[in-house]
Design an enzyme around this catalytic site. Structure first.
Site, short mmCIF file in Angstrom:
data_model
loop_
_atom_site.label_atom_id
_atom_site.label_comp_id
_atom_site.label_asym_id
_atom_site.label_seq_id
_atom_site.Cartn_x
_atom_site.Cartn_y
_atom_site.Cartn_z
N ASP A 145 0.90 -1.34 -0.02
CA ASP A 145 -0.04 0.03 -0.08
C ASP A 145 0.96 1.15 0.01
OD1 ASP A 145 -1.92 1.59 2.44
OD2 ASP A 145 -1.90 2.10 0.40
N ASP B 186 -1.91 -1.28 -3.82
CA ASP B 186 -2.21 -0.56 -4.96
C ASP B 186 -0.99 -0.71 -6.22
OD1 ASP B 186 -1.53 2.06 -2.62
OD2 ASP B 186 -0.31 1.47 -4.16
N ASP C 231 -6.03 -10.76 -14.85
CA ASP C 231 -7.23 -11.92 -14.40
C ASP C 231 -8.39 -11.63 -15.19
OD1 ASP C 231 -7.25 -13.25 -11.13
OD2 ASP C 231 -8.49 -13.82 -12.79
N ASP D 239 -10.85 -16.76 -15.03
CA ASP D 239 -11.44 -17.05 -13.88
C ASP D 239 -12.56 -18.00 -14.13
OD1 ASP D 239 -11.68 -16.30 -11.21
OD2 ASP D 239 -13.90 -16.02 -11.80
N GLU E 189 -8.38 -20.94 -15.40
CA GLU E 189 -8.86 -21.88 -13.99
C GLU E 189 -10.16 -22.42 -14.13
OE1 GLU E 189 -10.91 -19.77 -11.20
OE2 GLU E 189 -9.98 -20.48 -9.55
N HIS F 251 -4.79 -17.03 -3.99
CA HIS F 251 -5.59 -16.27 -2.93
C HIS F 251 -6.90 -16.84 -2.64
CE1 HIS F 251 -7.34 -16.00 -6.96
NE2 HIS F 251 -8.50 -15.65 -6.44
N ASP F 252 -7.06 -18.29 -2.86
CA ASP F 252 -8.44 -19.07 -2.54
C ASP F 252 -7.82 -20.17 -1.78
OD1 ASP F 252 -9.83 -18.94 -5.93
OD2 ASP F 252 -9.97 -17.61 -4.55
O1 TEU Z 1 -12.52 -19.17 -7.80
C1 TEU Z 1 -13.19 -20.25 -8.33
C2 TEU Z 1 -13.07 -21.30 -7.47
O2 TEU Z 1 -13.19 -22.48 -7.60
C3 TEU Z 1 -12.81 -20.86 -5.98
O3 TEU Z 1 -13.60 -19.80 -5.82
C4 TEU Z 1 -13.21 -21.91 -5.01
O4 TEU Z 1 -14.36 -22.68 -5.60
C5 TEU Z 1 -13.85 -21.11 -3.94
O5 TEU Z 1 -12.81 -20.55 -3.11
C6 TEU Z 1 -14.55 -22.21 -3.06
O6 TEU Z 1 -13.85 -23.16 -2.50
C7 TEU Z 1 -12.35 -18.18 -8.70
C8 TEU Z 1 -11.47 -17.13 -7.99
O7 TEU Z 1 -10.11 -17.42 -7.93
C9 TEU Z 1 -12.16 -16.66 -6.80
O8 TEU Z 1 -11.31 -15.90 -5.94
C10 TEU Z 1 -13.63 -16.00 -7.00
O9 TEU Z 1 -14.22 -15.93 -5.79
C11 TEU Z 1 -14.51 -16.98 -7.91
O10 TEU Z 1 -13.65 -17.57 -9.01
C12 TEU Z 1 -15.47 -16.20 -8.42
O11 TEU Z 1 -15.19 -15.23 -9.24
#
Ligand code: TEU
Length: 578
Positions: free
Chosen positions: A28, A36, A105, A214, A273, A346-347
């Site tokens: 940041d 940012d 993305d 995505d 993805e 990030h997921d």
């Molecule tokens: O993620 C899709 C996805 O499969 C993951 O979100 C996972 O299913 C979810 O974390 C539930 O376990 C993509 C992006 O990476 C995610 O950050 C978004 O929230 C999602 O799509 C919707 O755009």
């Protein structure tokens, strides 16, 4: 492989390493507590020192941030939270000046409900302009509209609740596989597809080097949108059989390739993805002759440590399951397909906490082991911000510590179903996506040097001793281990091109495999002890003259017939085979 199509292993990205930046949590520069673009610009030299080749930027477009930017309200601008298009152009120039590439993305399975496409579709009512740009359906026959069960089918959302939102003004429902503020685009409408392609061309013409797409395998839904099976006590059905790798997904990706990428001569990268994709389907998506995508993010290996209740139904990982899964993808994609290699993004929770041991005694060594195993597989490795430091899950204590819509909705719905909050919080603590979204830890100062303001989510207190500044100065740090692994990929052809063979598949602690590259008469041997006790391993014959390329202990035992691996010890050896 047809003559005119390079095989994946001959493509520029086959020996590249991609670094994912989650801009909101990276750096940041203006003290508003949110990362940012200027913050990223100020850290480009750090990324160049790590040696990565490509940066993948999570969304920085205008968004209401219902899903932290994966709900886009304008595809061709930058959210003021992150900066301006001029800032973006400066970032892109800085990335290119350092010999790196930048991919955006691309979130086009859905938009934000605040995108002008959707407001026109909703406000114009049935038959209005852009109505058919989204998936609108009348209520289920015989049920009071707007009441539970009146949804057009029984699909559940990824973020809890139904996958349909009722629009009282028109008496119809719109589909949203994710949050109610993320309406699904209707990809069966050629106008939608052409609008997406035009936007993609606009970014490529601006100089970006590709896209991470995505949930791109969810864009084609089965006509009729039939109900799915209901598992367990849930009220909603599992619609995935009707939208994962749907009937026209290959047609749409081939069309996208023709309309957006064909004829462009500079090196570009496309990664899809694809939740739920199988090896067989991935071979089709990534076969260069089919001109769809270069590689896919699959989810099989990050679903092995959960029970029937889903991702928050935490189960211990069986290493044999992980070895079998990654091994299936290594051999299953063969010569024509290509793997993305990742454990973190990030997921996903922080991998050192999930697959390693984040205790002070074993954290660094297990983080290096995990990196060694991943980076020595065949495919393109992805490093998620902070993974190169061994950043761990955060010590969340209450639901107030969480920010992610997926976690907040899960907590709300589970408590409404009578679940014990202690159990729900434990699942969130272990698997919640916020674990990956705490601020990047740059130094030991307040908030890890991420911001001089108040961060949008608390920094992990362990930033006092786990941070980039300390690790840059320590040649034995996790950071420098990642830097050596990335360097090895750039210098050792067997890392990119070697055939994969898994050894000891049934061993519950040892992860061992070879990579044989006949063209360079080289074979690599990877040995990793996934556990806190010593492990003695019988070496395959002929390794006594091998050399050691990578180790995560100061004094590895000699390469004799039997090797003793210390807790969480990993090593890579090389020998000549001719
Ligand atoms: O993620 C899709 C996805 O499969 C993951 O979100 C996972 O299913 C979810 O974390 C539930 O376990 C993509 C992006 O990476 C995610 O950050 C978004 O929230 C999602 O799509 C919707 O755009």
């Amino acid at each position: 492989m047809p003559e005119n199509v390079a095989g994946p292993a001959d493509s520029w990205w086959s020996d590249a390493v991609v670094y994912q930046i989650y801009p909101r949590s990276f750096a940041d520069s203006d003290a508003d507590g949110v990362g940012d673009l200027q913050g990223i610009i100020e850290r480009l030299d750090y990324l160049a020192e790590l040696g990565v080749d490509v940066l993948w930027l999570s969304p920085v477009y205008p968004s209401p941030h219902d899903d932290n930017g994966y709900d886009i309200s304008d595809y061709q601008d930058i959210d003021p939270l992150f900066g301006t298009l001029a800032d973006f152009d400066r970032l892109l120039a800085g990335v290119h000046e350092r010999g790196m590439k930048l991919v955006m993305d691309l979130v086009v399975n859905h938009t934000s409900d605040e995108h002008s496409w959707f407001t026109a579709s909703r406000d114009g009512g049935p038959g209005g302009p852009r109505r058919d740009w989204y998936v609108w359906r009348p209520p289920r026959e015989g049920v009071q509209p707007g009441t539970p069960g009146a949804e057009p089918n029984n699909w559940g959302s990824f973020f809890s609740g139904p996958a349909w939102e009722y629009d009282e003004a028109s008496g119809e429902y719109y589909l949203h596989l994710f949050s109610r503020k993320q309406p699904d685009l209707n990809w069966d409408n050629p106008e939608v597809r052409q609008a997406v392609y035009a936007m993609m061309r606009w970014w490529l013409d601006r100089g970006v080097d590709g896209f991470r797409m995505d949930v791109i395998n969810l864009i084609s839904k089965v006509p009729g949108l039939p109900d799915g099976p209901v598992h367990g006590a849930g009220r909603h059905g599992d619609g995935s059989a009707h939208y994962v790798c749907g009937p026209r997904v290959h047609d749409y990706l081939a069309e996208m390739h023709r309309e957006v990428f064909a004829g462009r001569t500079r090196p570009l990268l496309t990664v899809g993805e694809m939740p739920g994709v199988t090896v067989d389907e991935a071979r089709l998506f990534t076969d260069p002759a089919r001109r769809e995508v270069d590689m896919v993010f699959q989810f099989e290996h990050v679903g092995l440590d959960q029970g029937p209740g889903g991702k928050f139904d935490v189960r211990p990982l069986k290493l044999t399951d992980l070895k079998a899964s990654l091994g299936r993808w290594q051999t299953g994609l063969g010569e024509r397909g290509w793997n993305s290699l990742y454990f973190s993004n990030h997921d996903q929770p922080r991998v050192v906490s999930r697959f390693g041991d984040d205790s002070p005694a074993h954290r660094d060594r297990s983080a290096k082991l995990i990196a060694t195993v991943l980076h020595l597989h065949r495919g393109t490795p992805y490093v998620y911000q902070g993974e190169e430091l061994g950043m761990a899950n955060a010590p969340f204590t209450s639901i107030d510590d969480f920010r992610d819509i997926e976690s907040l909705n899960h907590h709300r719905d589970q408590l409404a179903l009578g679940a014990d909050e202690t159990d729900v919080l434990e699942g969130l603590r272990q698997r919640g996506r916020d674990n990956a979204r705490t601020p990047m830890q740059w130094d030991a100062t307040e908030h890890g040097g991420f911001t001089t303001g108040t961060p949008w989510i608390a920094a992990n207190p362990d930033h006092k001793h786990v941070n980039a500044e300390a690790q840059l100065a320590d040649p034995d740090s996790v950071f420098h281990h990642y830097r050596r692994l990335i360097g090895l990929r750039h210098t050792e052809p067997a890392v990119t091109h070697g055939d994969f063979s898994l050894l000891h598949p049934d061993h519950e602690r040892l992860y061992a495999f070879t990579r044989h590259h006949a063209a360079s008469a080289t074979e690599l041997l990877v040995l990793a002890n996934f556990g806190g006790d010593e492990l003695t391993v019988e070496l395959p014959d002929g390794w006594e003259h091998g050399d050691t390329l990578v180790t995560n202990v100061p004094d590895p035992s000699p390469l004799t017939g039997r090797v003793t691996l210390r807790p969480w010890e990993a090593r890579v050896h090389r020998r000549r085979t001719a």
